[in-house]
Design a protein around this motif. Structure first.
Motif, short mmCIF file in Angstrom:
data_model
loop_
_atom_site.label_atom_id
_atom_site.label_comp_id
_atom_site.label_asym_id
_atom_site.label_seq_id
_atom_site.Cartn_x
_atom_site.Cartn_y
_atom_site.Cartn_z
N ALA A 228 -1.19 47.49 -27.70
CA ALA A 228 -1.56 48.14 -26.44
C ALA A 228 -2.07 49.54 -26.70
N ARG A 229 -2.93 49.98 -25.81
CA ARG A 229 -3.38 51.37 -25.78
C ARG A 229 -3.02 51.89 -24.40
N THR A 230 -3.23 53.14 -24.17
CA THR A 230 -2.94 53.68 -22.85
C THR A 230 -4.20 54.28 -22.24
N ARG A 231 -4.16 54.48 -20.95
CA ARG A 231 -5.26 55.14 -20.24
C ARG A 231 -4.66 55.99 -19.14
N PRO A 232 -5.42 56.98 -18.65
CA PRO A 232 -4.92 57.77 -17.53
C PRO A 232 -4.74 56.89 -16.29
N ARG B 197 -6.16 62.30 -39.22
CA ARG B 197 -6.76 61.92 -37.93
C ARG B 197 -5.83 62.22 -36.76
N GLY B 198 -4.72 62.87 -37.05
CA GLY B 198 -3.78 63.22 -35.99
C GLY B 198 -2.94 62.05 -35.52
N ILE B 199 -2.78 61.04 -36.37
CA ILE B 199 -2.00 59.86 -36.02
C ILE B 199 -0.69 59.89 -36.80
N HIS C 15 8.02 53.41 -24.81
CA HIS C 15 7.60 54.54 -25.63
C HIS C 15 6.10 54.82 -25.54
N LEU C 16 5.42 54.14 -24.62
CA LEU C 16 4.01 54.39 -24.40
C LEU C 16 3.82 55.25 -23.15
N LYS C 17 2.68 55.93 -23.08
CA LYS C 17 2.35 56.66 -21.86
C LYS C 17 2.33 55.70 -20.68
N ARG C 18 2.29 56.23 -19.49
CA ARG C 18 2.56 55.48 -18.27
C ARG C 18 1.73 54.23 -18.04
N LYS D 3 6.04 59.48 -26.03
CA LYS D 3 5.06 58.92 -25.09
C LYS D 3 3.77 58.75 -25.89
N ALA D 4 3.66 57.62 -26.56
CA ALA D 4 2.56 57.36 -27.48
C ALA D 4 1.30 56.90 -26.75
N ASP D 5 0.17 57.08 -27.42
CA ASP D 5 -1.13 56.64 -26.89
C ASP D 5 -1.41 55.18 -27.17
N ALA D 6 -0.74 54.60 -28.18
CA ALA D 6 -0.98 53.21 -28.54
C ALA D 6 0.24 52.70 -29.30
#
Length: 123
Positions: free
Chosen positions: A104-108, A5-7, A81-84, A66-69
């Protein structure tokens, strides 16, 4: 199953190893991550990172990602270590043993102010 799944999983070391992360070499190469040289130990890097290093197929330490979650277990402060823009997730079960868990997750990032129009499908 995660790899399909690309994780990729990453385990953060403690401050003794400057919060470097244990990842699979494949992940480091795929995302052009800066590999650093150390092998985490329970008292120098942390038990979680040391266990990940022993468990992963081809482990390396990387300087940062810079992780997505992410999942923060016991207050390890993974936010760096998470995106902004990190968005806390409310979890039904927020403890592992006695350790507090924060997900946590990230968003634009929203840009442009009050006149901007946003694509809510990106959220």
């Amino acid at each position: 199953m995660l790899k399909e799944r690309g994780i990729y999983l990453a385990a953060q070391c403690c401050e003794h190893q400057e919060r470097a992360l244990v990842v699979e070499r494949e992940c480091a190469e795929k995302y052009n991550l800066q590999i650093v040289n150390a092998v985490p130990q329970p008292k120098a890097g942390g038990s979680s990172a040391a266990t990940a290093y022993k468990t992963f197929k081809s482990p390396v330490l990387v300087d940062k990602i810079k992780a997505d979650a992410g999942v923060d277990i016991g207050g390890t402060m993974i936010g760096m270590h998470l995106k902004r823009v990190a968005v806390p997730l409310k979890m039904k079960n927020n403890k592992i043993g006695n350790a507090h868990v924060i997900c946590a997750r990230t968003r634009p990032r929203f840009v442009g102010g009050e006149r901007a129009v946003y694509d809510m499908d990106l959220m």
